[in-house]
Scaffold this active site. Structure first.
Site, mmCIF file in Angstrom:
data_model
loop_
_atom_site.group_PDB
_atom_site.id
_atom_site.type_symbol
_atom_site.label_atom_id
_atom_site.label_comp_id
_atom_site.label_asym_id
_atom_site.label_seq_id
_atom_site.Cartn_x
_atom_site.Cartn_y
_atom_site.Cartn_z
ATOM 1 N N ASN A 105 -6.009 9.419 1.667
ATOM 2 C CA ASN A 105 -6.677 10.039 2.813
ATOM 3 C C ASN A 105 -7.715 11.087 2.415
ATOM 4 O OD1 ASN A 105 -3.710 9.558 4.605
ATOM 5 N ND2 ASN A 105 -5.680 8.819 5.357
ATOM 6 N N LYS A 164 0.858 -1.185 0.000
ATOM 7 C CA LYS A 164 0.000 0.000 0.000
ATOM 8 C C LYS A 164 0.890 1.229 0.000
ATOM 9 C CE LYS A 164 -3.588 0.323 2.667
ATOM 10 N NZ LYS A 164 -4.392 0.378 3.906
ATOM 11 N N ASP A 186 -8.976 -0.874 13.066
ATOM 12 C CA ASP A 186 -7.856 -0.857 14.004
ATOM 13 C C ASP A 186 -8.392 -1.048 15.430
ATOM 14 O OD1 ASP A 186 -5.746 -0.095 15.695
ATOM 15 O OD2 ASP A 186 -5.069 1.499 14.355
ATOM 16 N N ASN A 218 -0.911 3.101 12.940
ATOM 17 C CA ASN A 218 -0.174 4.348 13.047
ATOM 18 C C ASN A 218 1.218 3.971 13.536
ATOM 19 O OD1 ASN A 218 0.472 7.160 13.382
ATOM 20 N ND2 ASN A 218 -1.708 7.555 13.758
ATOM 21 N N LYS A 243 1.092 5.225 0.684
ATOM 22 C CA LYS A 243 0.431 6.364 1.301
ATOM 23 C C LYS A 243 0.470 7.527 0.317
ATOM 24 C CE LYS A 243 -1.051 6.994 4.916
ATOM 25 N NZ LYS A 243 -2.467 6.911 5.379
ATOM 26 N N ASN A 280 -10.458 3.854 6.799
ATOM 27 C CA ASN A 280 -10.229 3.944 8.237
ATOM 28 C C ASN A 280 -10.597 5.357 8.691
ATOM 29 O OD1 ASN A 280 -7.838 5.431 7.328
ATOM 30 N ND2 ASN A 280 -7.133 5.230 9.428
ATOM 31 N N ASP A 316 -3.619 4.932 -0.618
ATOM 32 C CA ASP A 316 -4.462 5.632 0.348
ATOM 33 C C ASP A 316 -4.136 7.119 0.339
ATOM 34 O OD1 ASP A 316 -5.875 6.600 2.493
ATOM 35 O OD2 ASP A 316 -4.562 5.721 4.015
ATOM 36 N N HIS A 348 -5.992 -0.881 10.019
ATOM 37 C CA HIS A 348 -5.068 0.207 9.729
ATOM 38 C C HIS A 348 -4.083 0.307 10.881
ATOM 39 C CE1 HIS A 348 -3.771 4.385 8.753
ATOM 40 N NE2 HIS A 348 -4.078 4.018 7.529
ATOM 41 N N GLU A 382 -8.312 3.083 -0.978
ATOM 42 C CA GLU A 382 -8.675 3.479 0.384
ATOM 43 C C GLU A 382 -8.953 4.971 0.462
ATOM 44 O OE1 GLU A 382 -6.671 3.566 4.857
ATOM 45 O OE2 GLU A 382 -5.902 2.176 3.354
#
Length: 450
Positions: free
Chosen positions: A242, A210, A318, A346, A212, A294, A240, A344, A265
């Site tokens: 966001n 994946k 998560d 962090n 970001k 997420n 992803d 997900h 995502e």
């Protein structure tokens, strides 16, 4: 035998805030700081066992955890559901929490989405598993479903830390480990992203990746996605951003890649008066790709609206958002409905890695490969026996409970680092000021597009 039968009693609770080192990872919210923070919960019981949990960092979460001590200490370990219920009944929403969650990736609100008590739940389940002679995954849902959990290589664009030399990012240029060397260096091109993936494949065996997004122009990021698919033709490739893209931009970018991406995502966010859930439902009508999140389904009420609108196919639940029991409950529901569960992450230490292994082992059906940031923190463990990622799979600890052992010396060192930091809250804007003067977060602008 005590008044609680043979159930051990929680004798003490300790909350230890800790910090670790990070790379200059780029996301829509900016650039990761040189340090990340977490909170560690340590419970001791009357049987001499130690239970541990890890959660989001910062003073707000630390104080929230410490406020729970009187509700935990003195309680039987087997009453962990009742302990959590009492915490929830005594908890009030913070004045600053407007209930919006993170559908616009406002990092300042992340501390309200991540619930502090889930670290206590983890520590209690750790103790209960040790008391009963069971792995934590055997205490969740329908019990253990697998011995190892598939994970993916979480790829990031990385900026040049030398442009923010005053922030003192960790330098691993002298490391003998090729991945440790690479993860601190600038990686902003498709070629570098592929090189990153190849290095992670060699070290951890990842076959799925994946990226970001929300960093460069969407077309540039899709070039990296296509380059990854070319390098790993049998791999599952995801991105992803966001919610950085508009609906029209997301459709334009993703529709040509319906046979390249495995899922997308959070491709778009709130727009023109409509919520992310509504906008993503429209995206799904236009593009034949599974949609993961997420951001728009981080609790049961949000999930109700997401499901009603058919906004998502994959919920990355998560356990730090949903809790351990809650994460498995949503996994069961998704499996029954023909949808998909994942998790997900962090920035985190290896206590969370062990927790992900236990939750992933208990999730029914066929979960999507789990996210983990731990590869960016690998080498600064707080455990004597951190779980391993081998051939792309996270191994589930075999010992009872969480199955791992805390290294108190390393914990003390991480706490000392935390205490040296001028601020304990996440601030992705600070490092960006060194890259783009006067940079400000904009949920609809990739961080390097100004």
């Amino acid at each position: 035998m005590s008044e609680y039968g043979s159930t051990p009693i929680v004798k003490s609770m300790k909350v230890v805030p800790v910090a670790g080192y990070d790379s200059m990872l780029m996301t829509l919210s900016g650039a990761h700081a040189p340090f990340f923070t977490r909170n560690i919960v340590i419970l001791e019981d009357s049987a001499g066992h130690q239970g541990i949990g890890e959660i989001h960092g910062g003073d707000y979460t630390c104080e929230a955890l410490r406020a729970c001590e009187s509700l935990v200490v003195g309680q039987p370990v087997g009453k962990y559901r009742g302990i959590l219920d009492s915490i929830h009944k005594h908890t009030k929403r913070a004045k600053e929490d407007d209930g919006e969650g993170i559908q616009s990736l406002d990092i300042s609100k992340l501390k309200f989405v991540v619930k502090a008590e889930w670290a206590i739940e983890c520590a209690l389940l750790d103790l209960l598993g040790q008391a009963l002679g069971l792995q934590m995954c055997d205490l969740l849902g329908d019990g253990k479903q697998r011995d190892k959990v598939e994970t993916l290589g979480y790829l990031f664009y990385v900026s040049d830390k030398n442009k923010a030399a005053k922030l003192n990012y960790l330098d691993e240029s002298s490391s003998s480990d090729s991945w440790f060397k690479m993860r601190r260096n600038e990686m902003l091109t498709p070629e570098k992203i592929v090189e990153q993936a190849q290095c992670l494949h060699e070290k951890y065996g990842f076959r799925n990746f994946k990226l970001k997004g929300g960093v460069l122009d969407g077309h540039e990021e899709m070039k990296a996605v296509c380059a990854l698919k070319k390098a790993f033709p049998n791999g599952r490739i995801n991105i992803d951003p966001n919610g950085a893209w508009s609906l029209s931009e997301a459709i334009e970018l993703c529709k040509p890649l319906e046979n390249v991406l495995t899922y997308i995502e959070d491709p778009c966010g709130p727009e023109a008066g409509y919520s992310s859930r509504e906008i993503m439902a429209e995206f799904k009508n236009a593009v034949k790709l599974p949609v993961a999140t997420n951001m728009i389904a981080t609790d049961w009420r949000q999930f109700y609206h997401s499901a009603a609108l058919k906004s998502v196919d994959i919920v990355l639940a998560d356990p730090h958002f949903w809790g351990f029991g809650g994460s498995i409950r949503i996994a069961q529901l998704l499996n029954d409905w023909g949808l998909t569960w994942g998790s997900h992450s962090n920035n985190h230490f290896d206590i969370t890695l062990a927790a992900f292994a236990q939750v992933g082992a208990a999730a029914p059906g066929k979960p999507t490969a789990l996210d983990t940031h731990w590869i960016w923190q690998d080498g600064q463990n707080l455990l004597d026996d951190a779980p391993r990622i081998v051939d792309g799979y996270l191994e589930v600890p075999e010992k009872f409970g969480l199955g791992v052992t805390l290294n108190m010396k390393k914990l003390e060192e991480a706490n000392a680092l935390y205490n040296k930091l001028p601020s304990h809250d996440r601030n992705d804007a600070e490092a960006m000021q060194y890259l783009i003067p006067n940079w400000k977060f904009d949920s609809k602008k990739p961080c390097l597009v100004r």
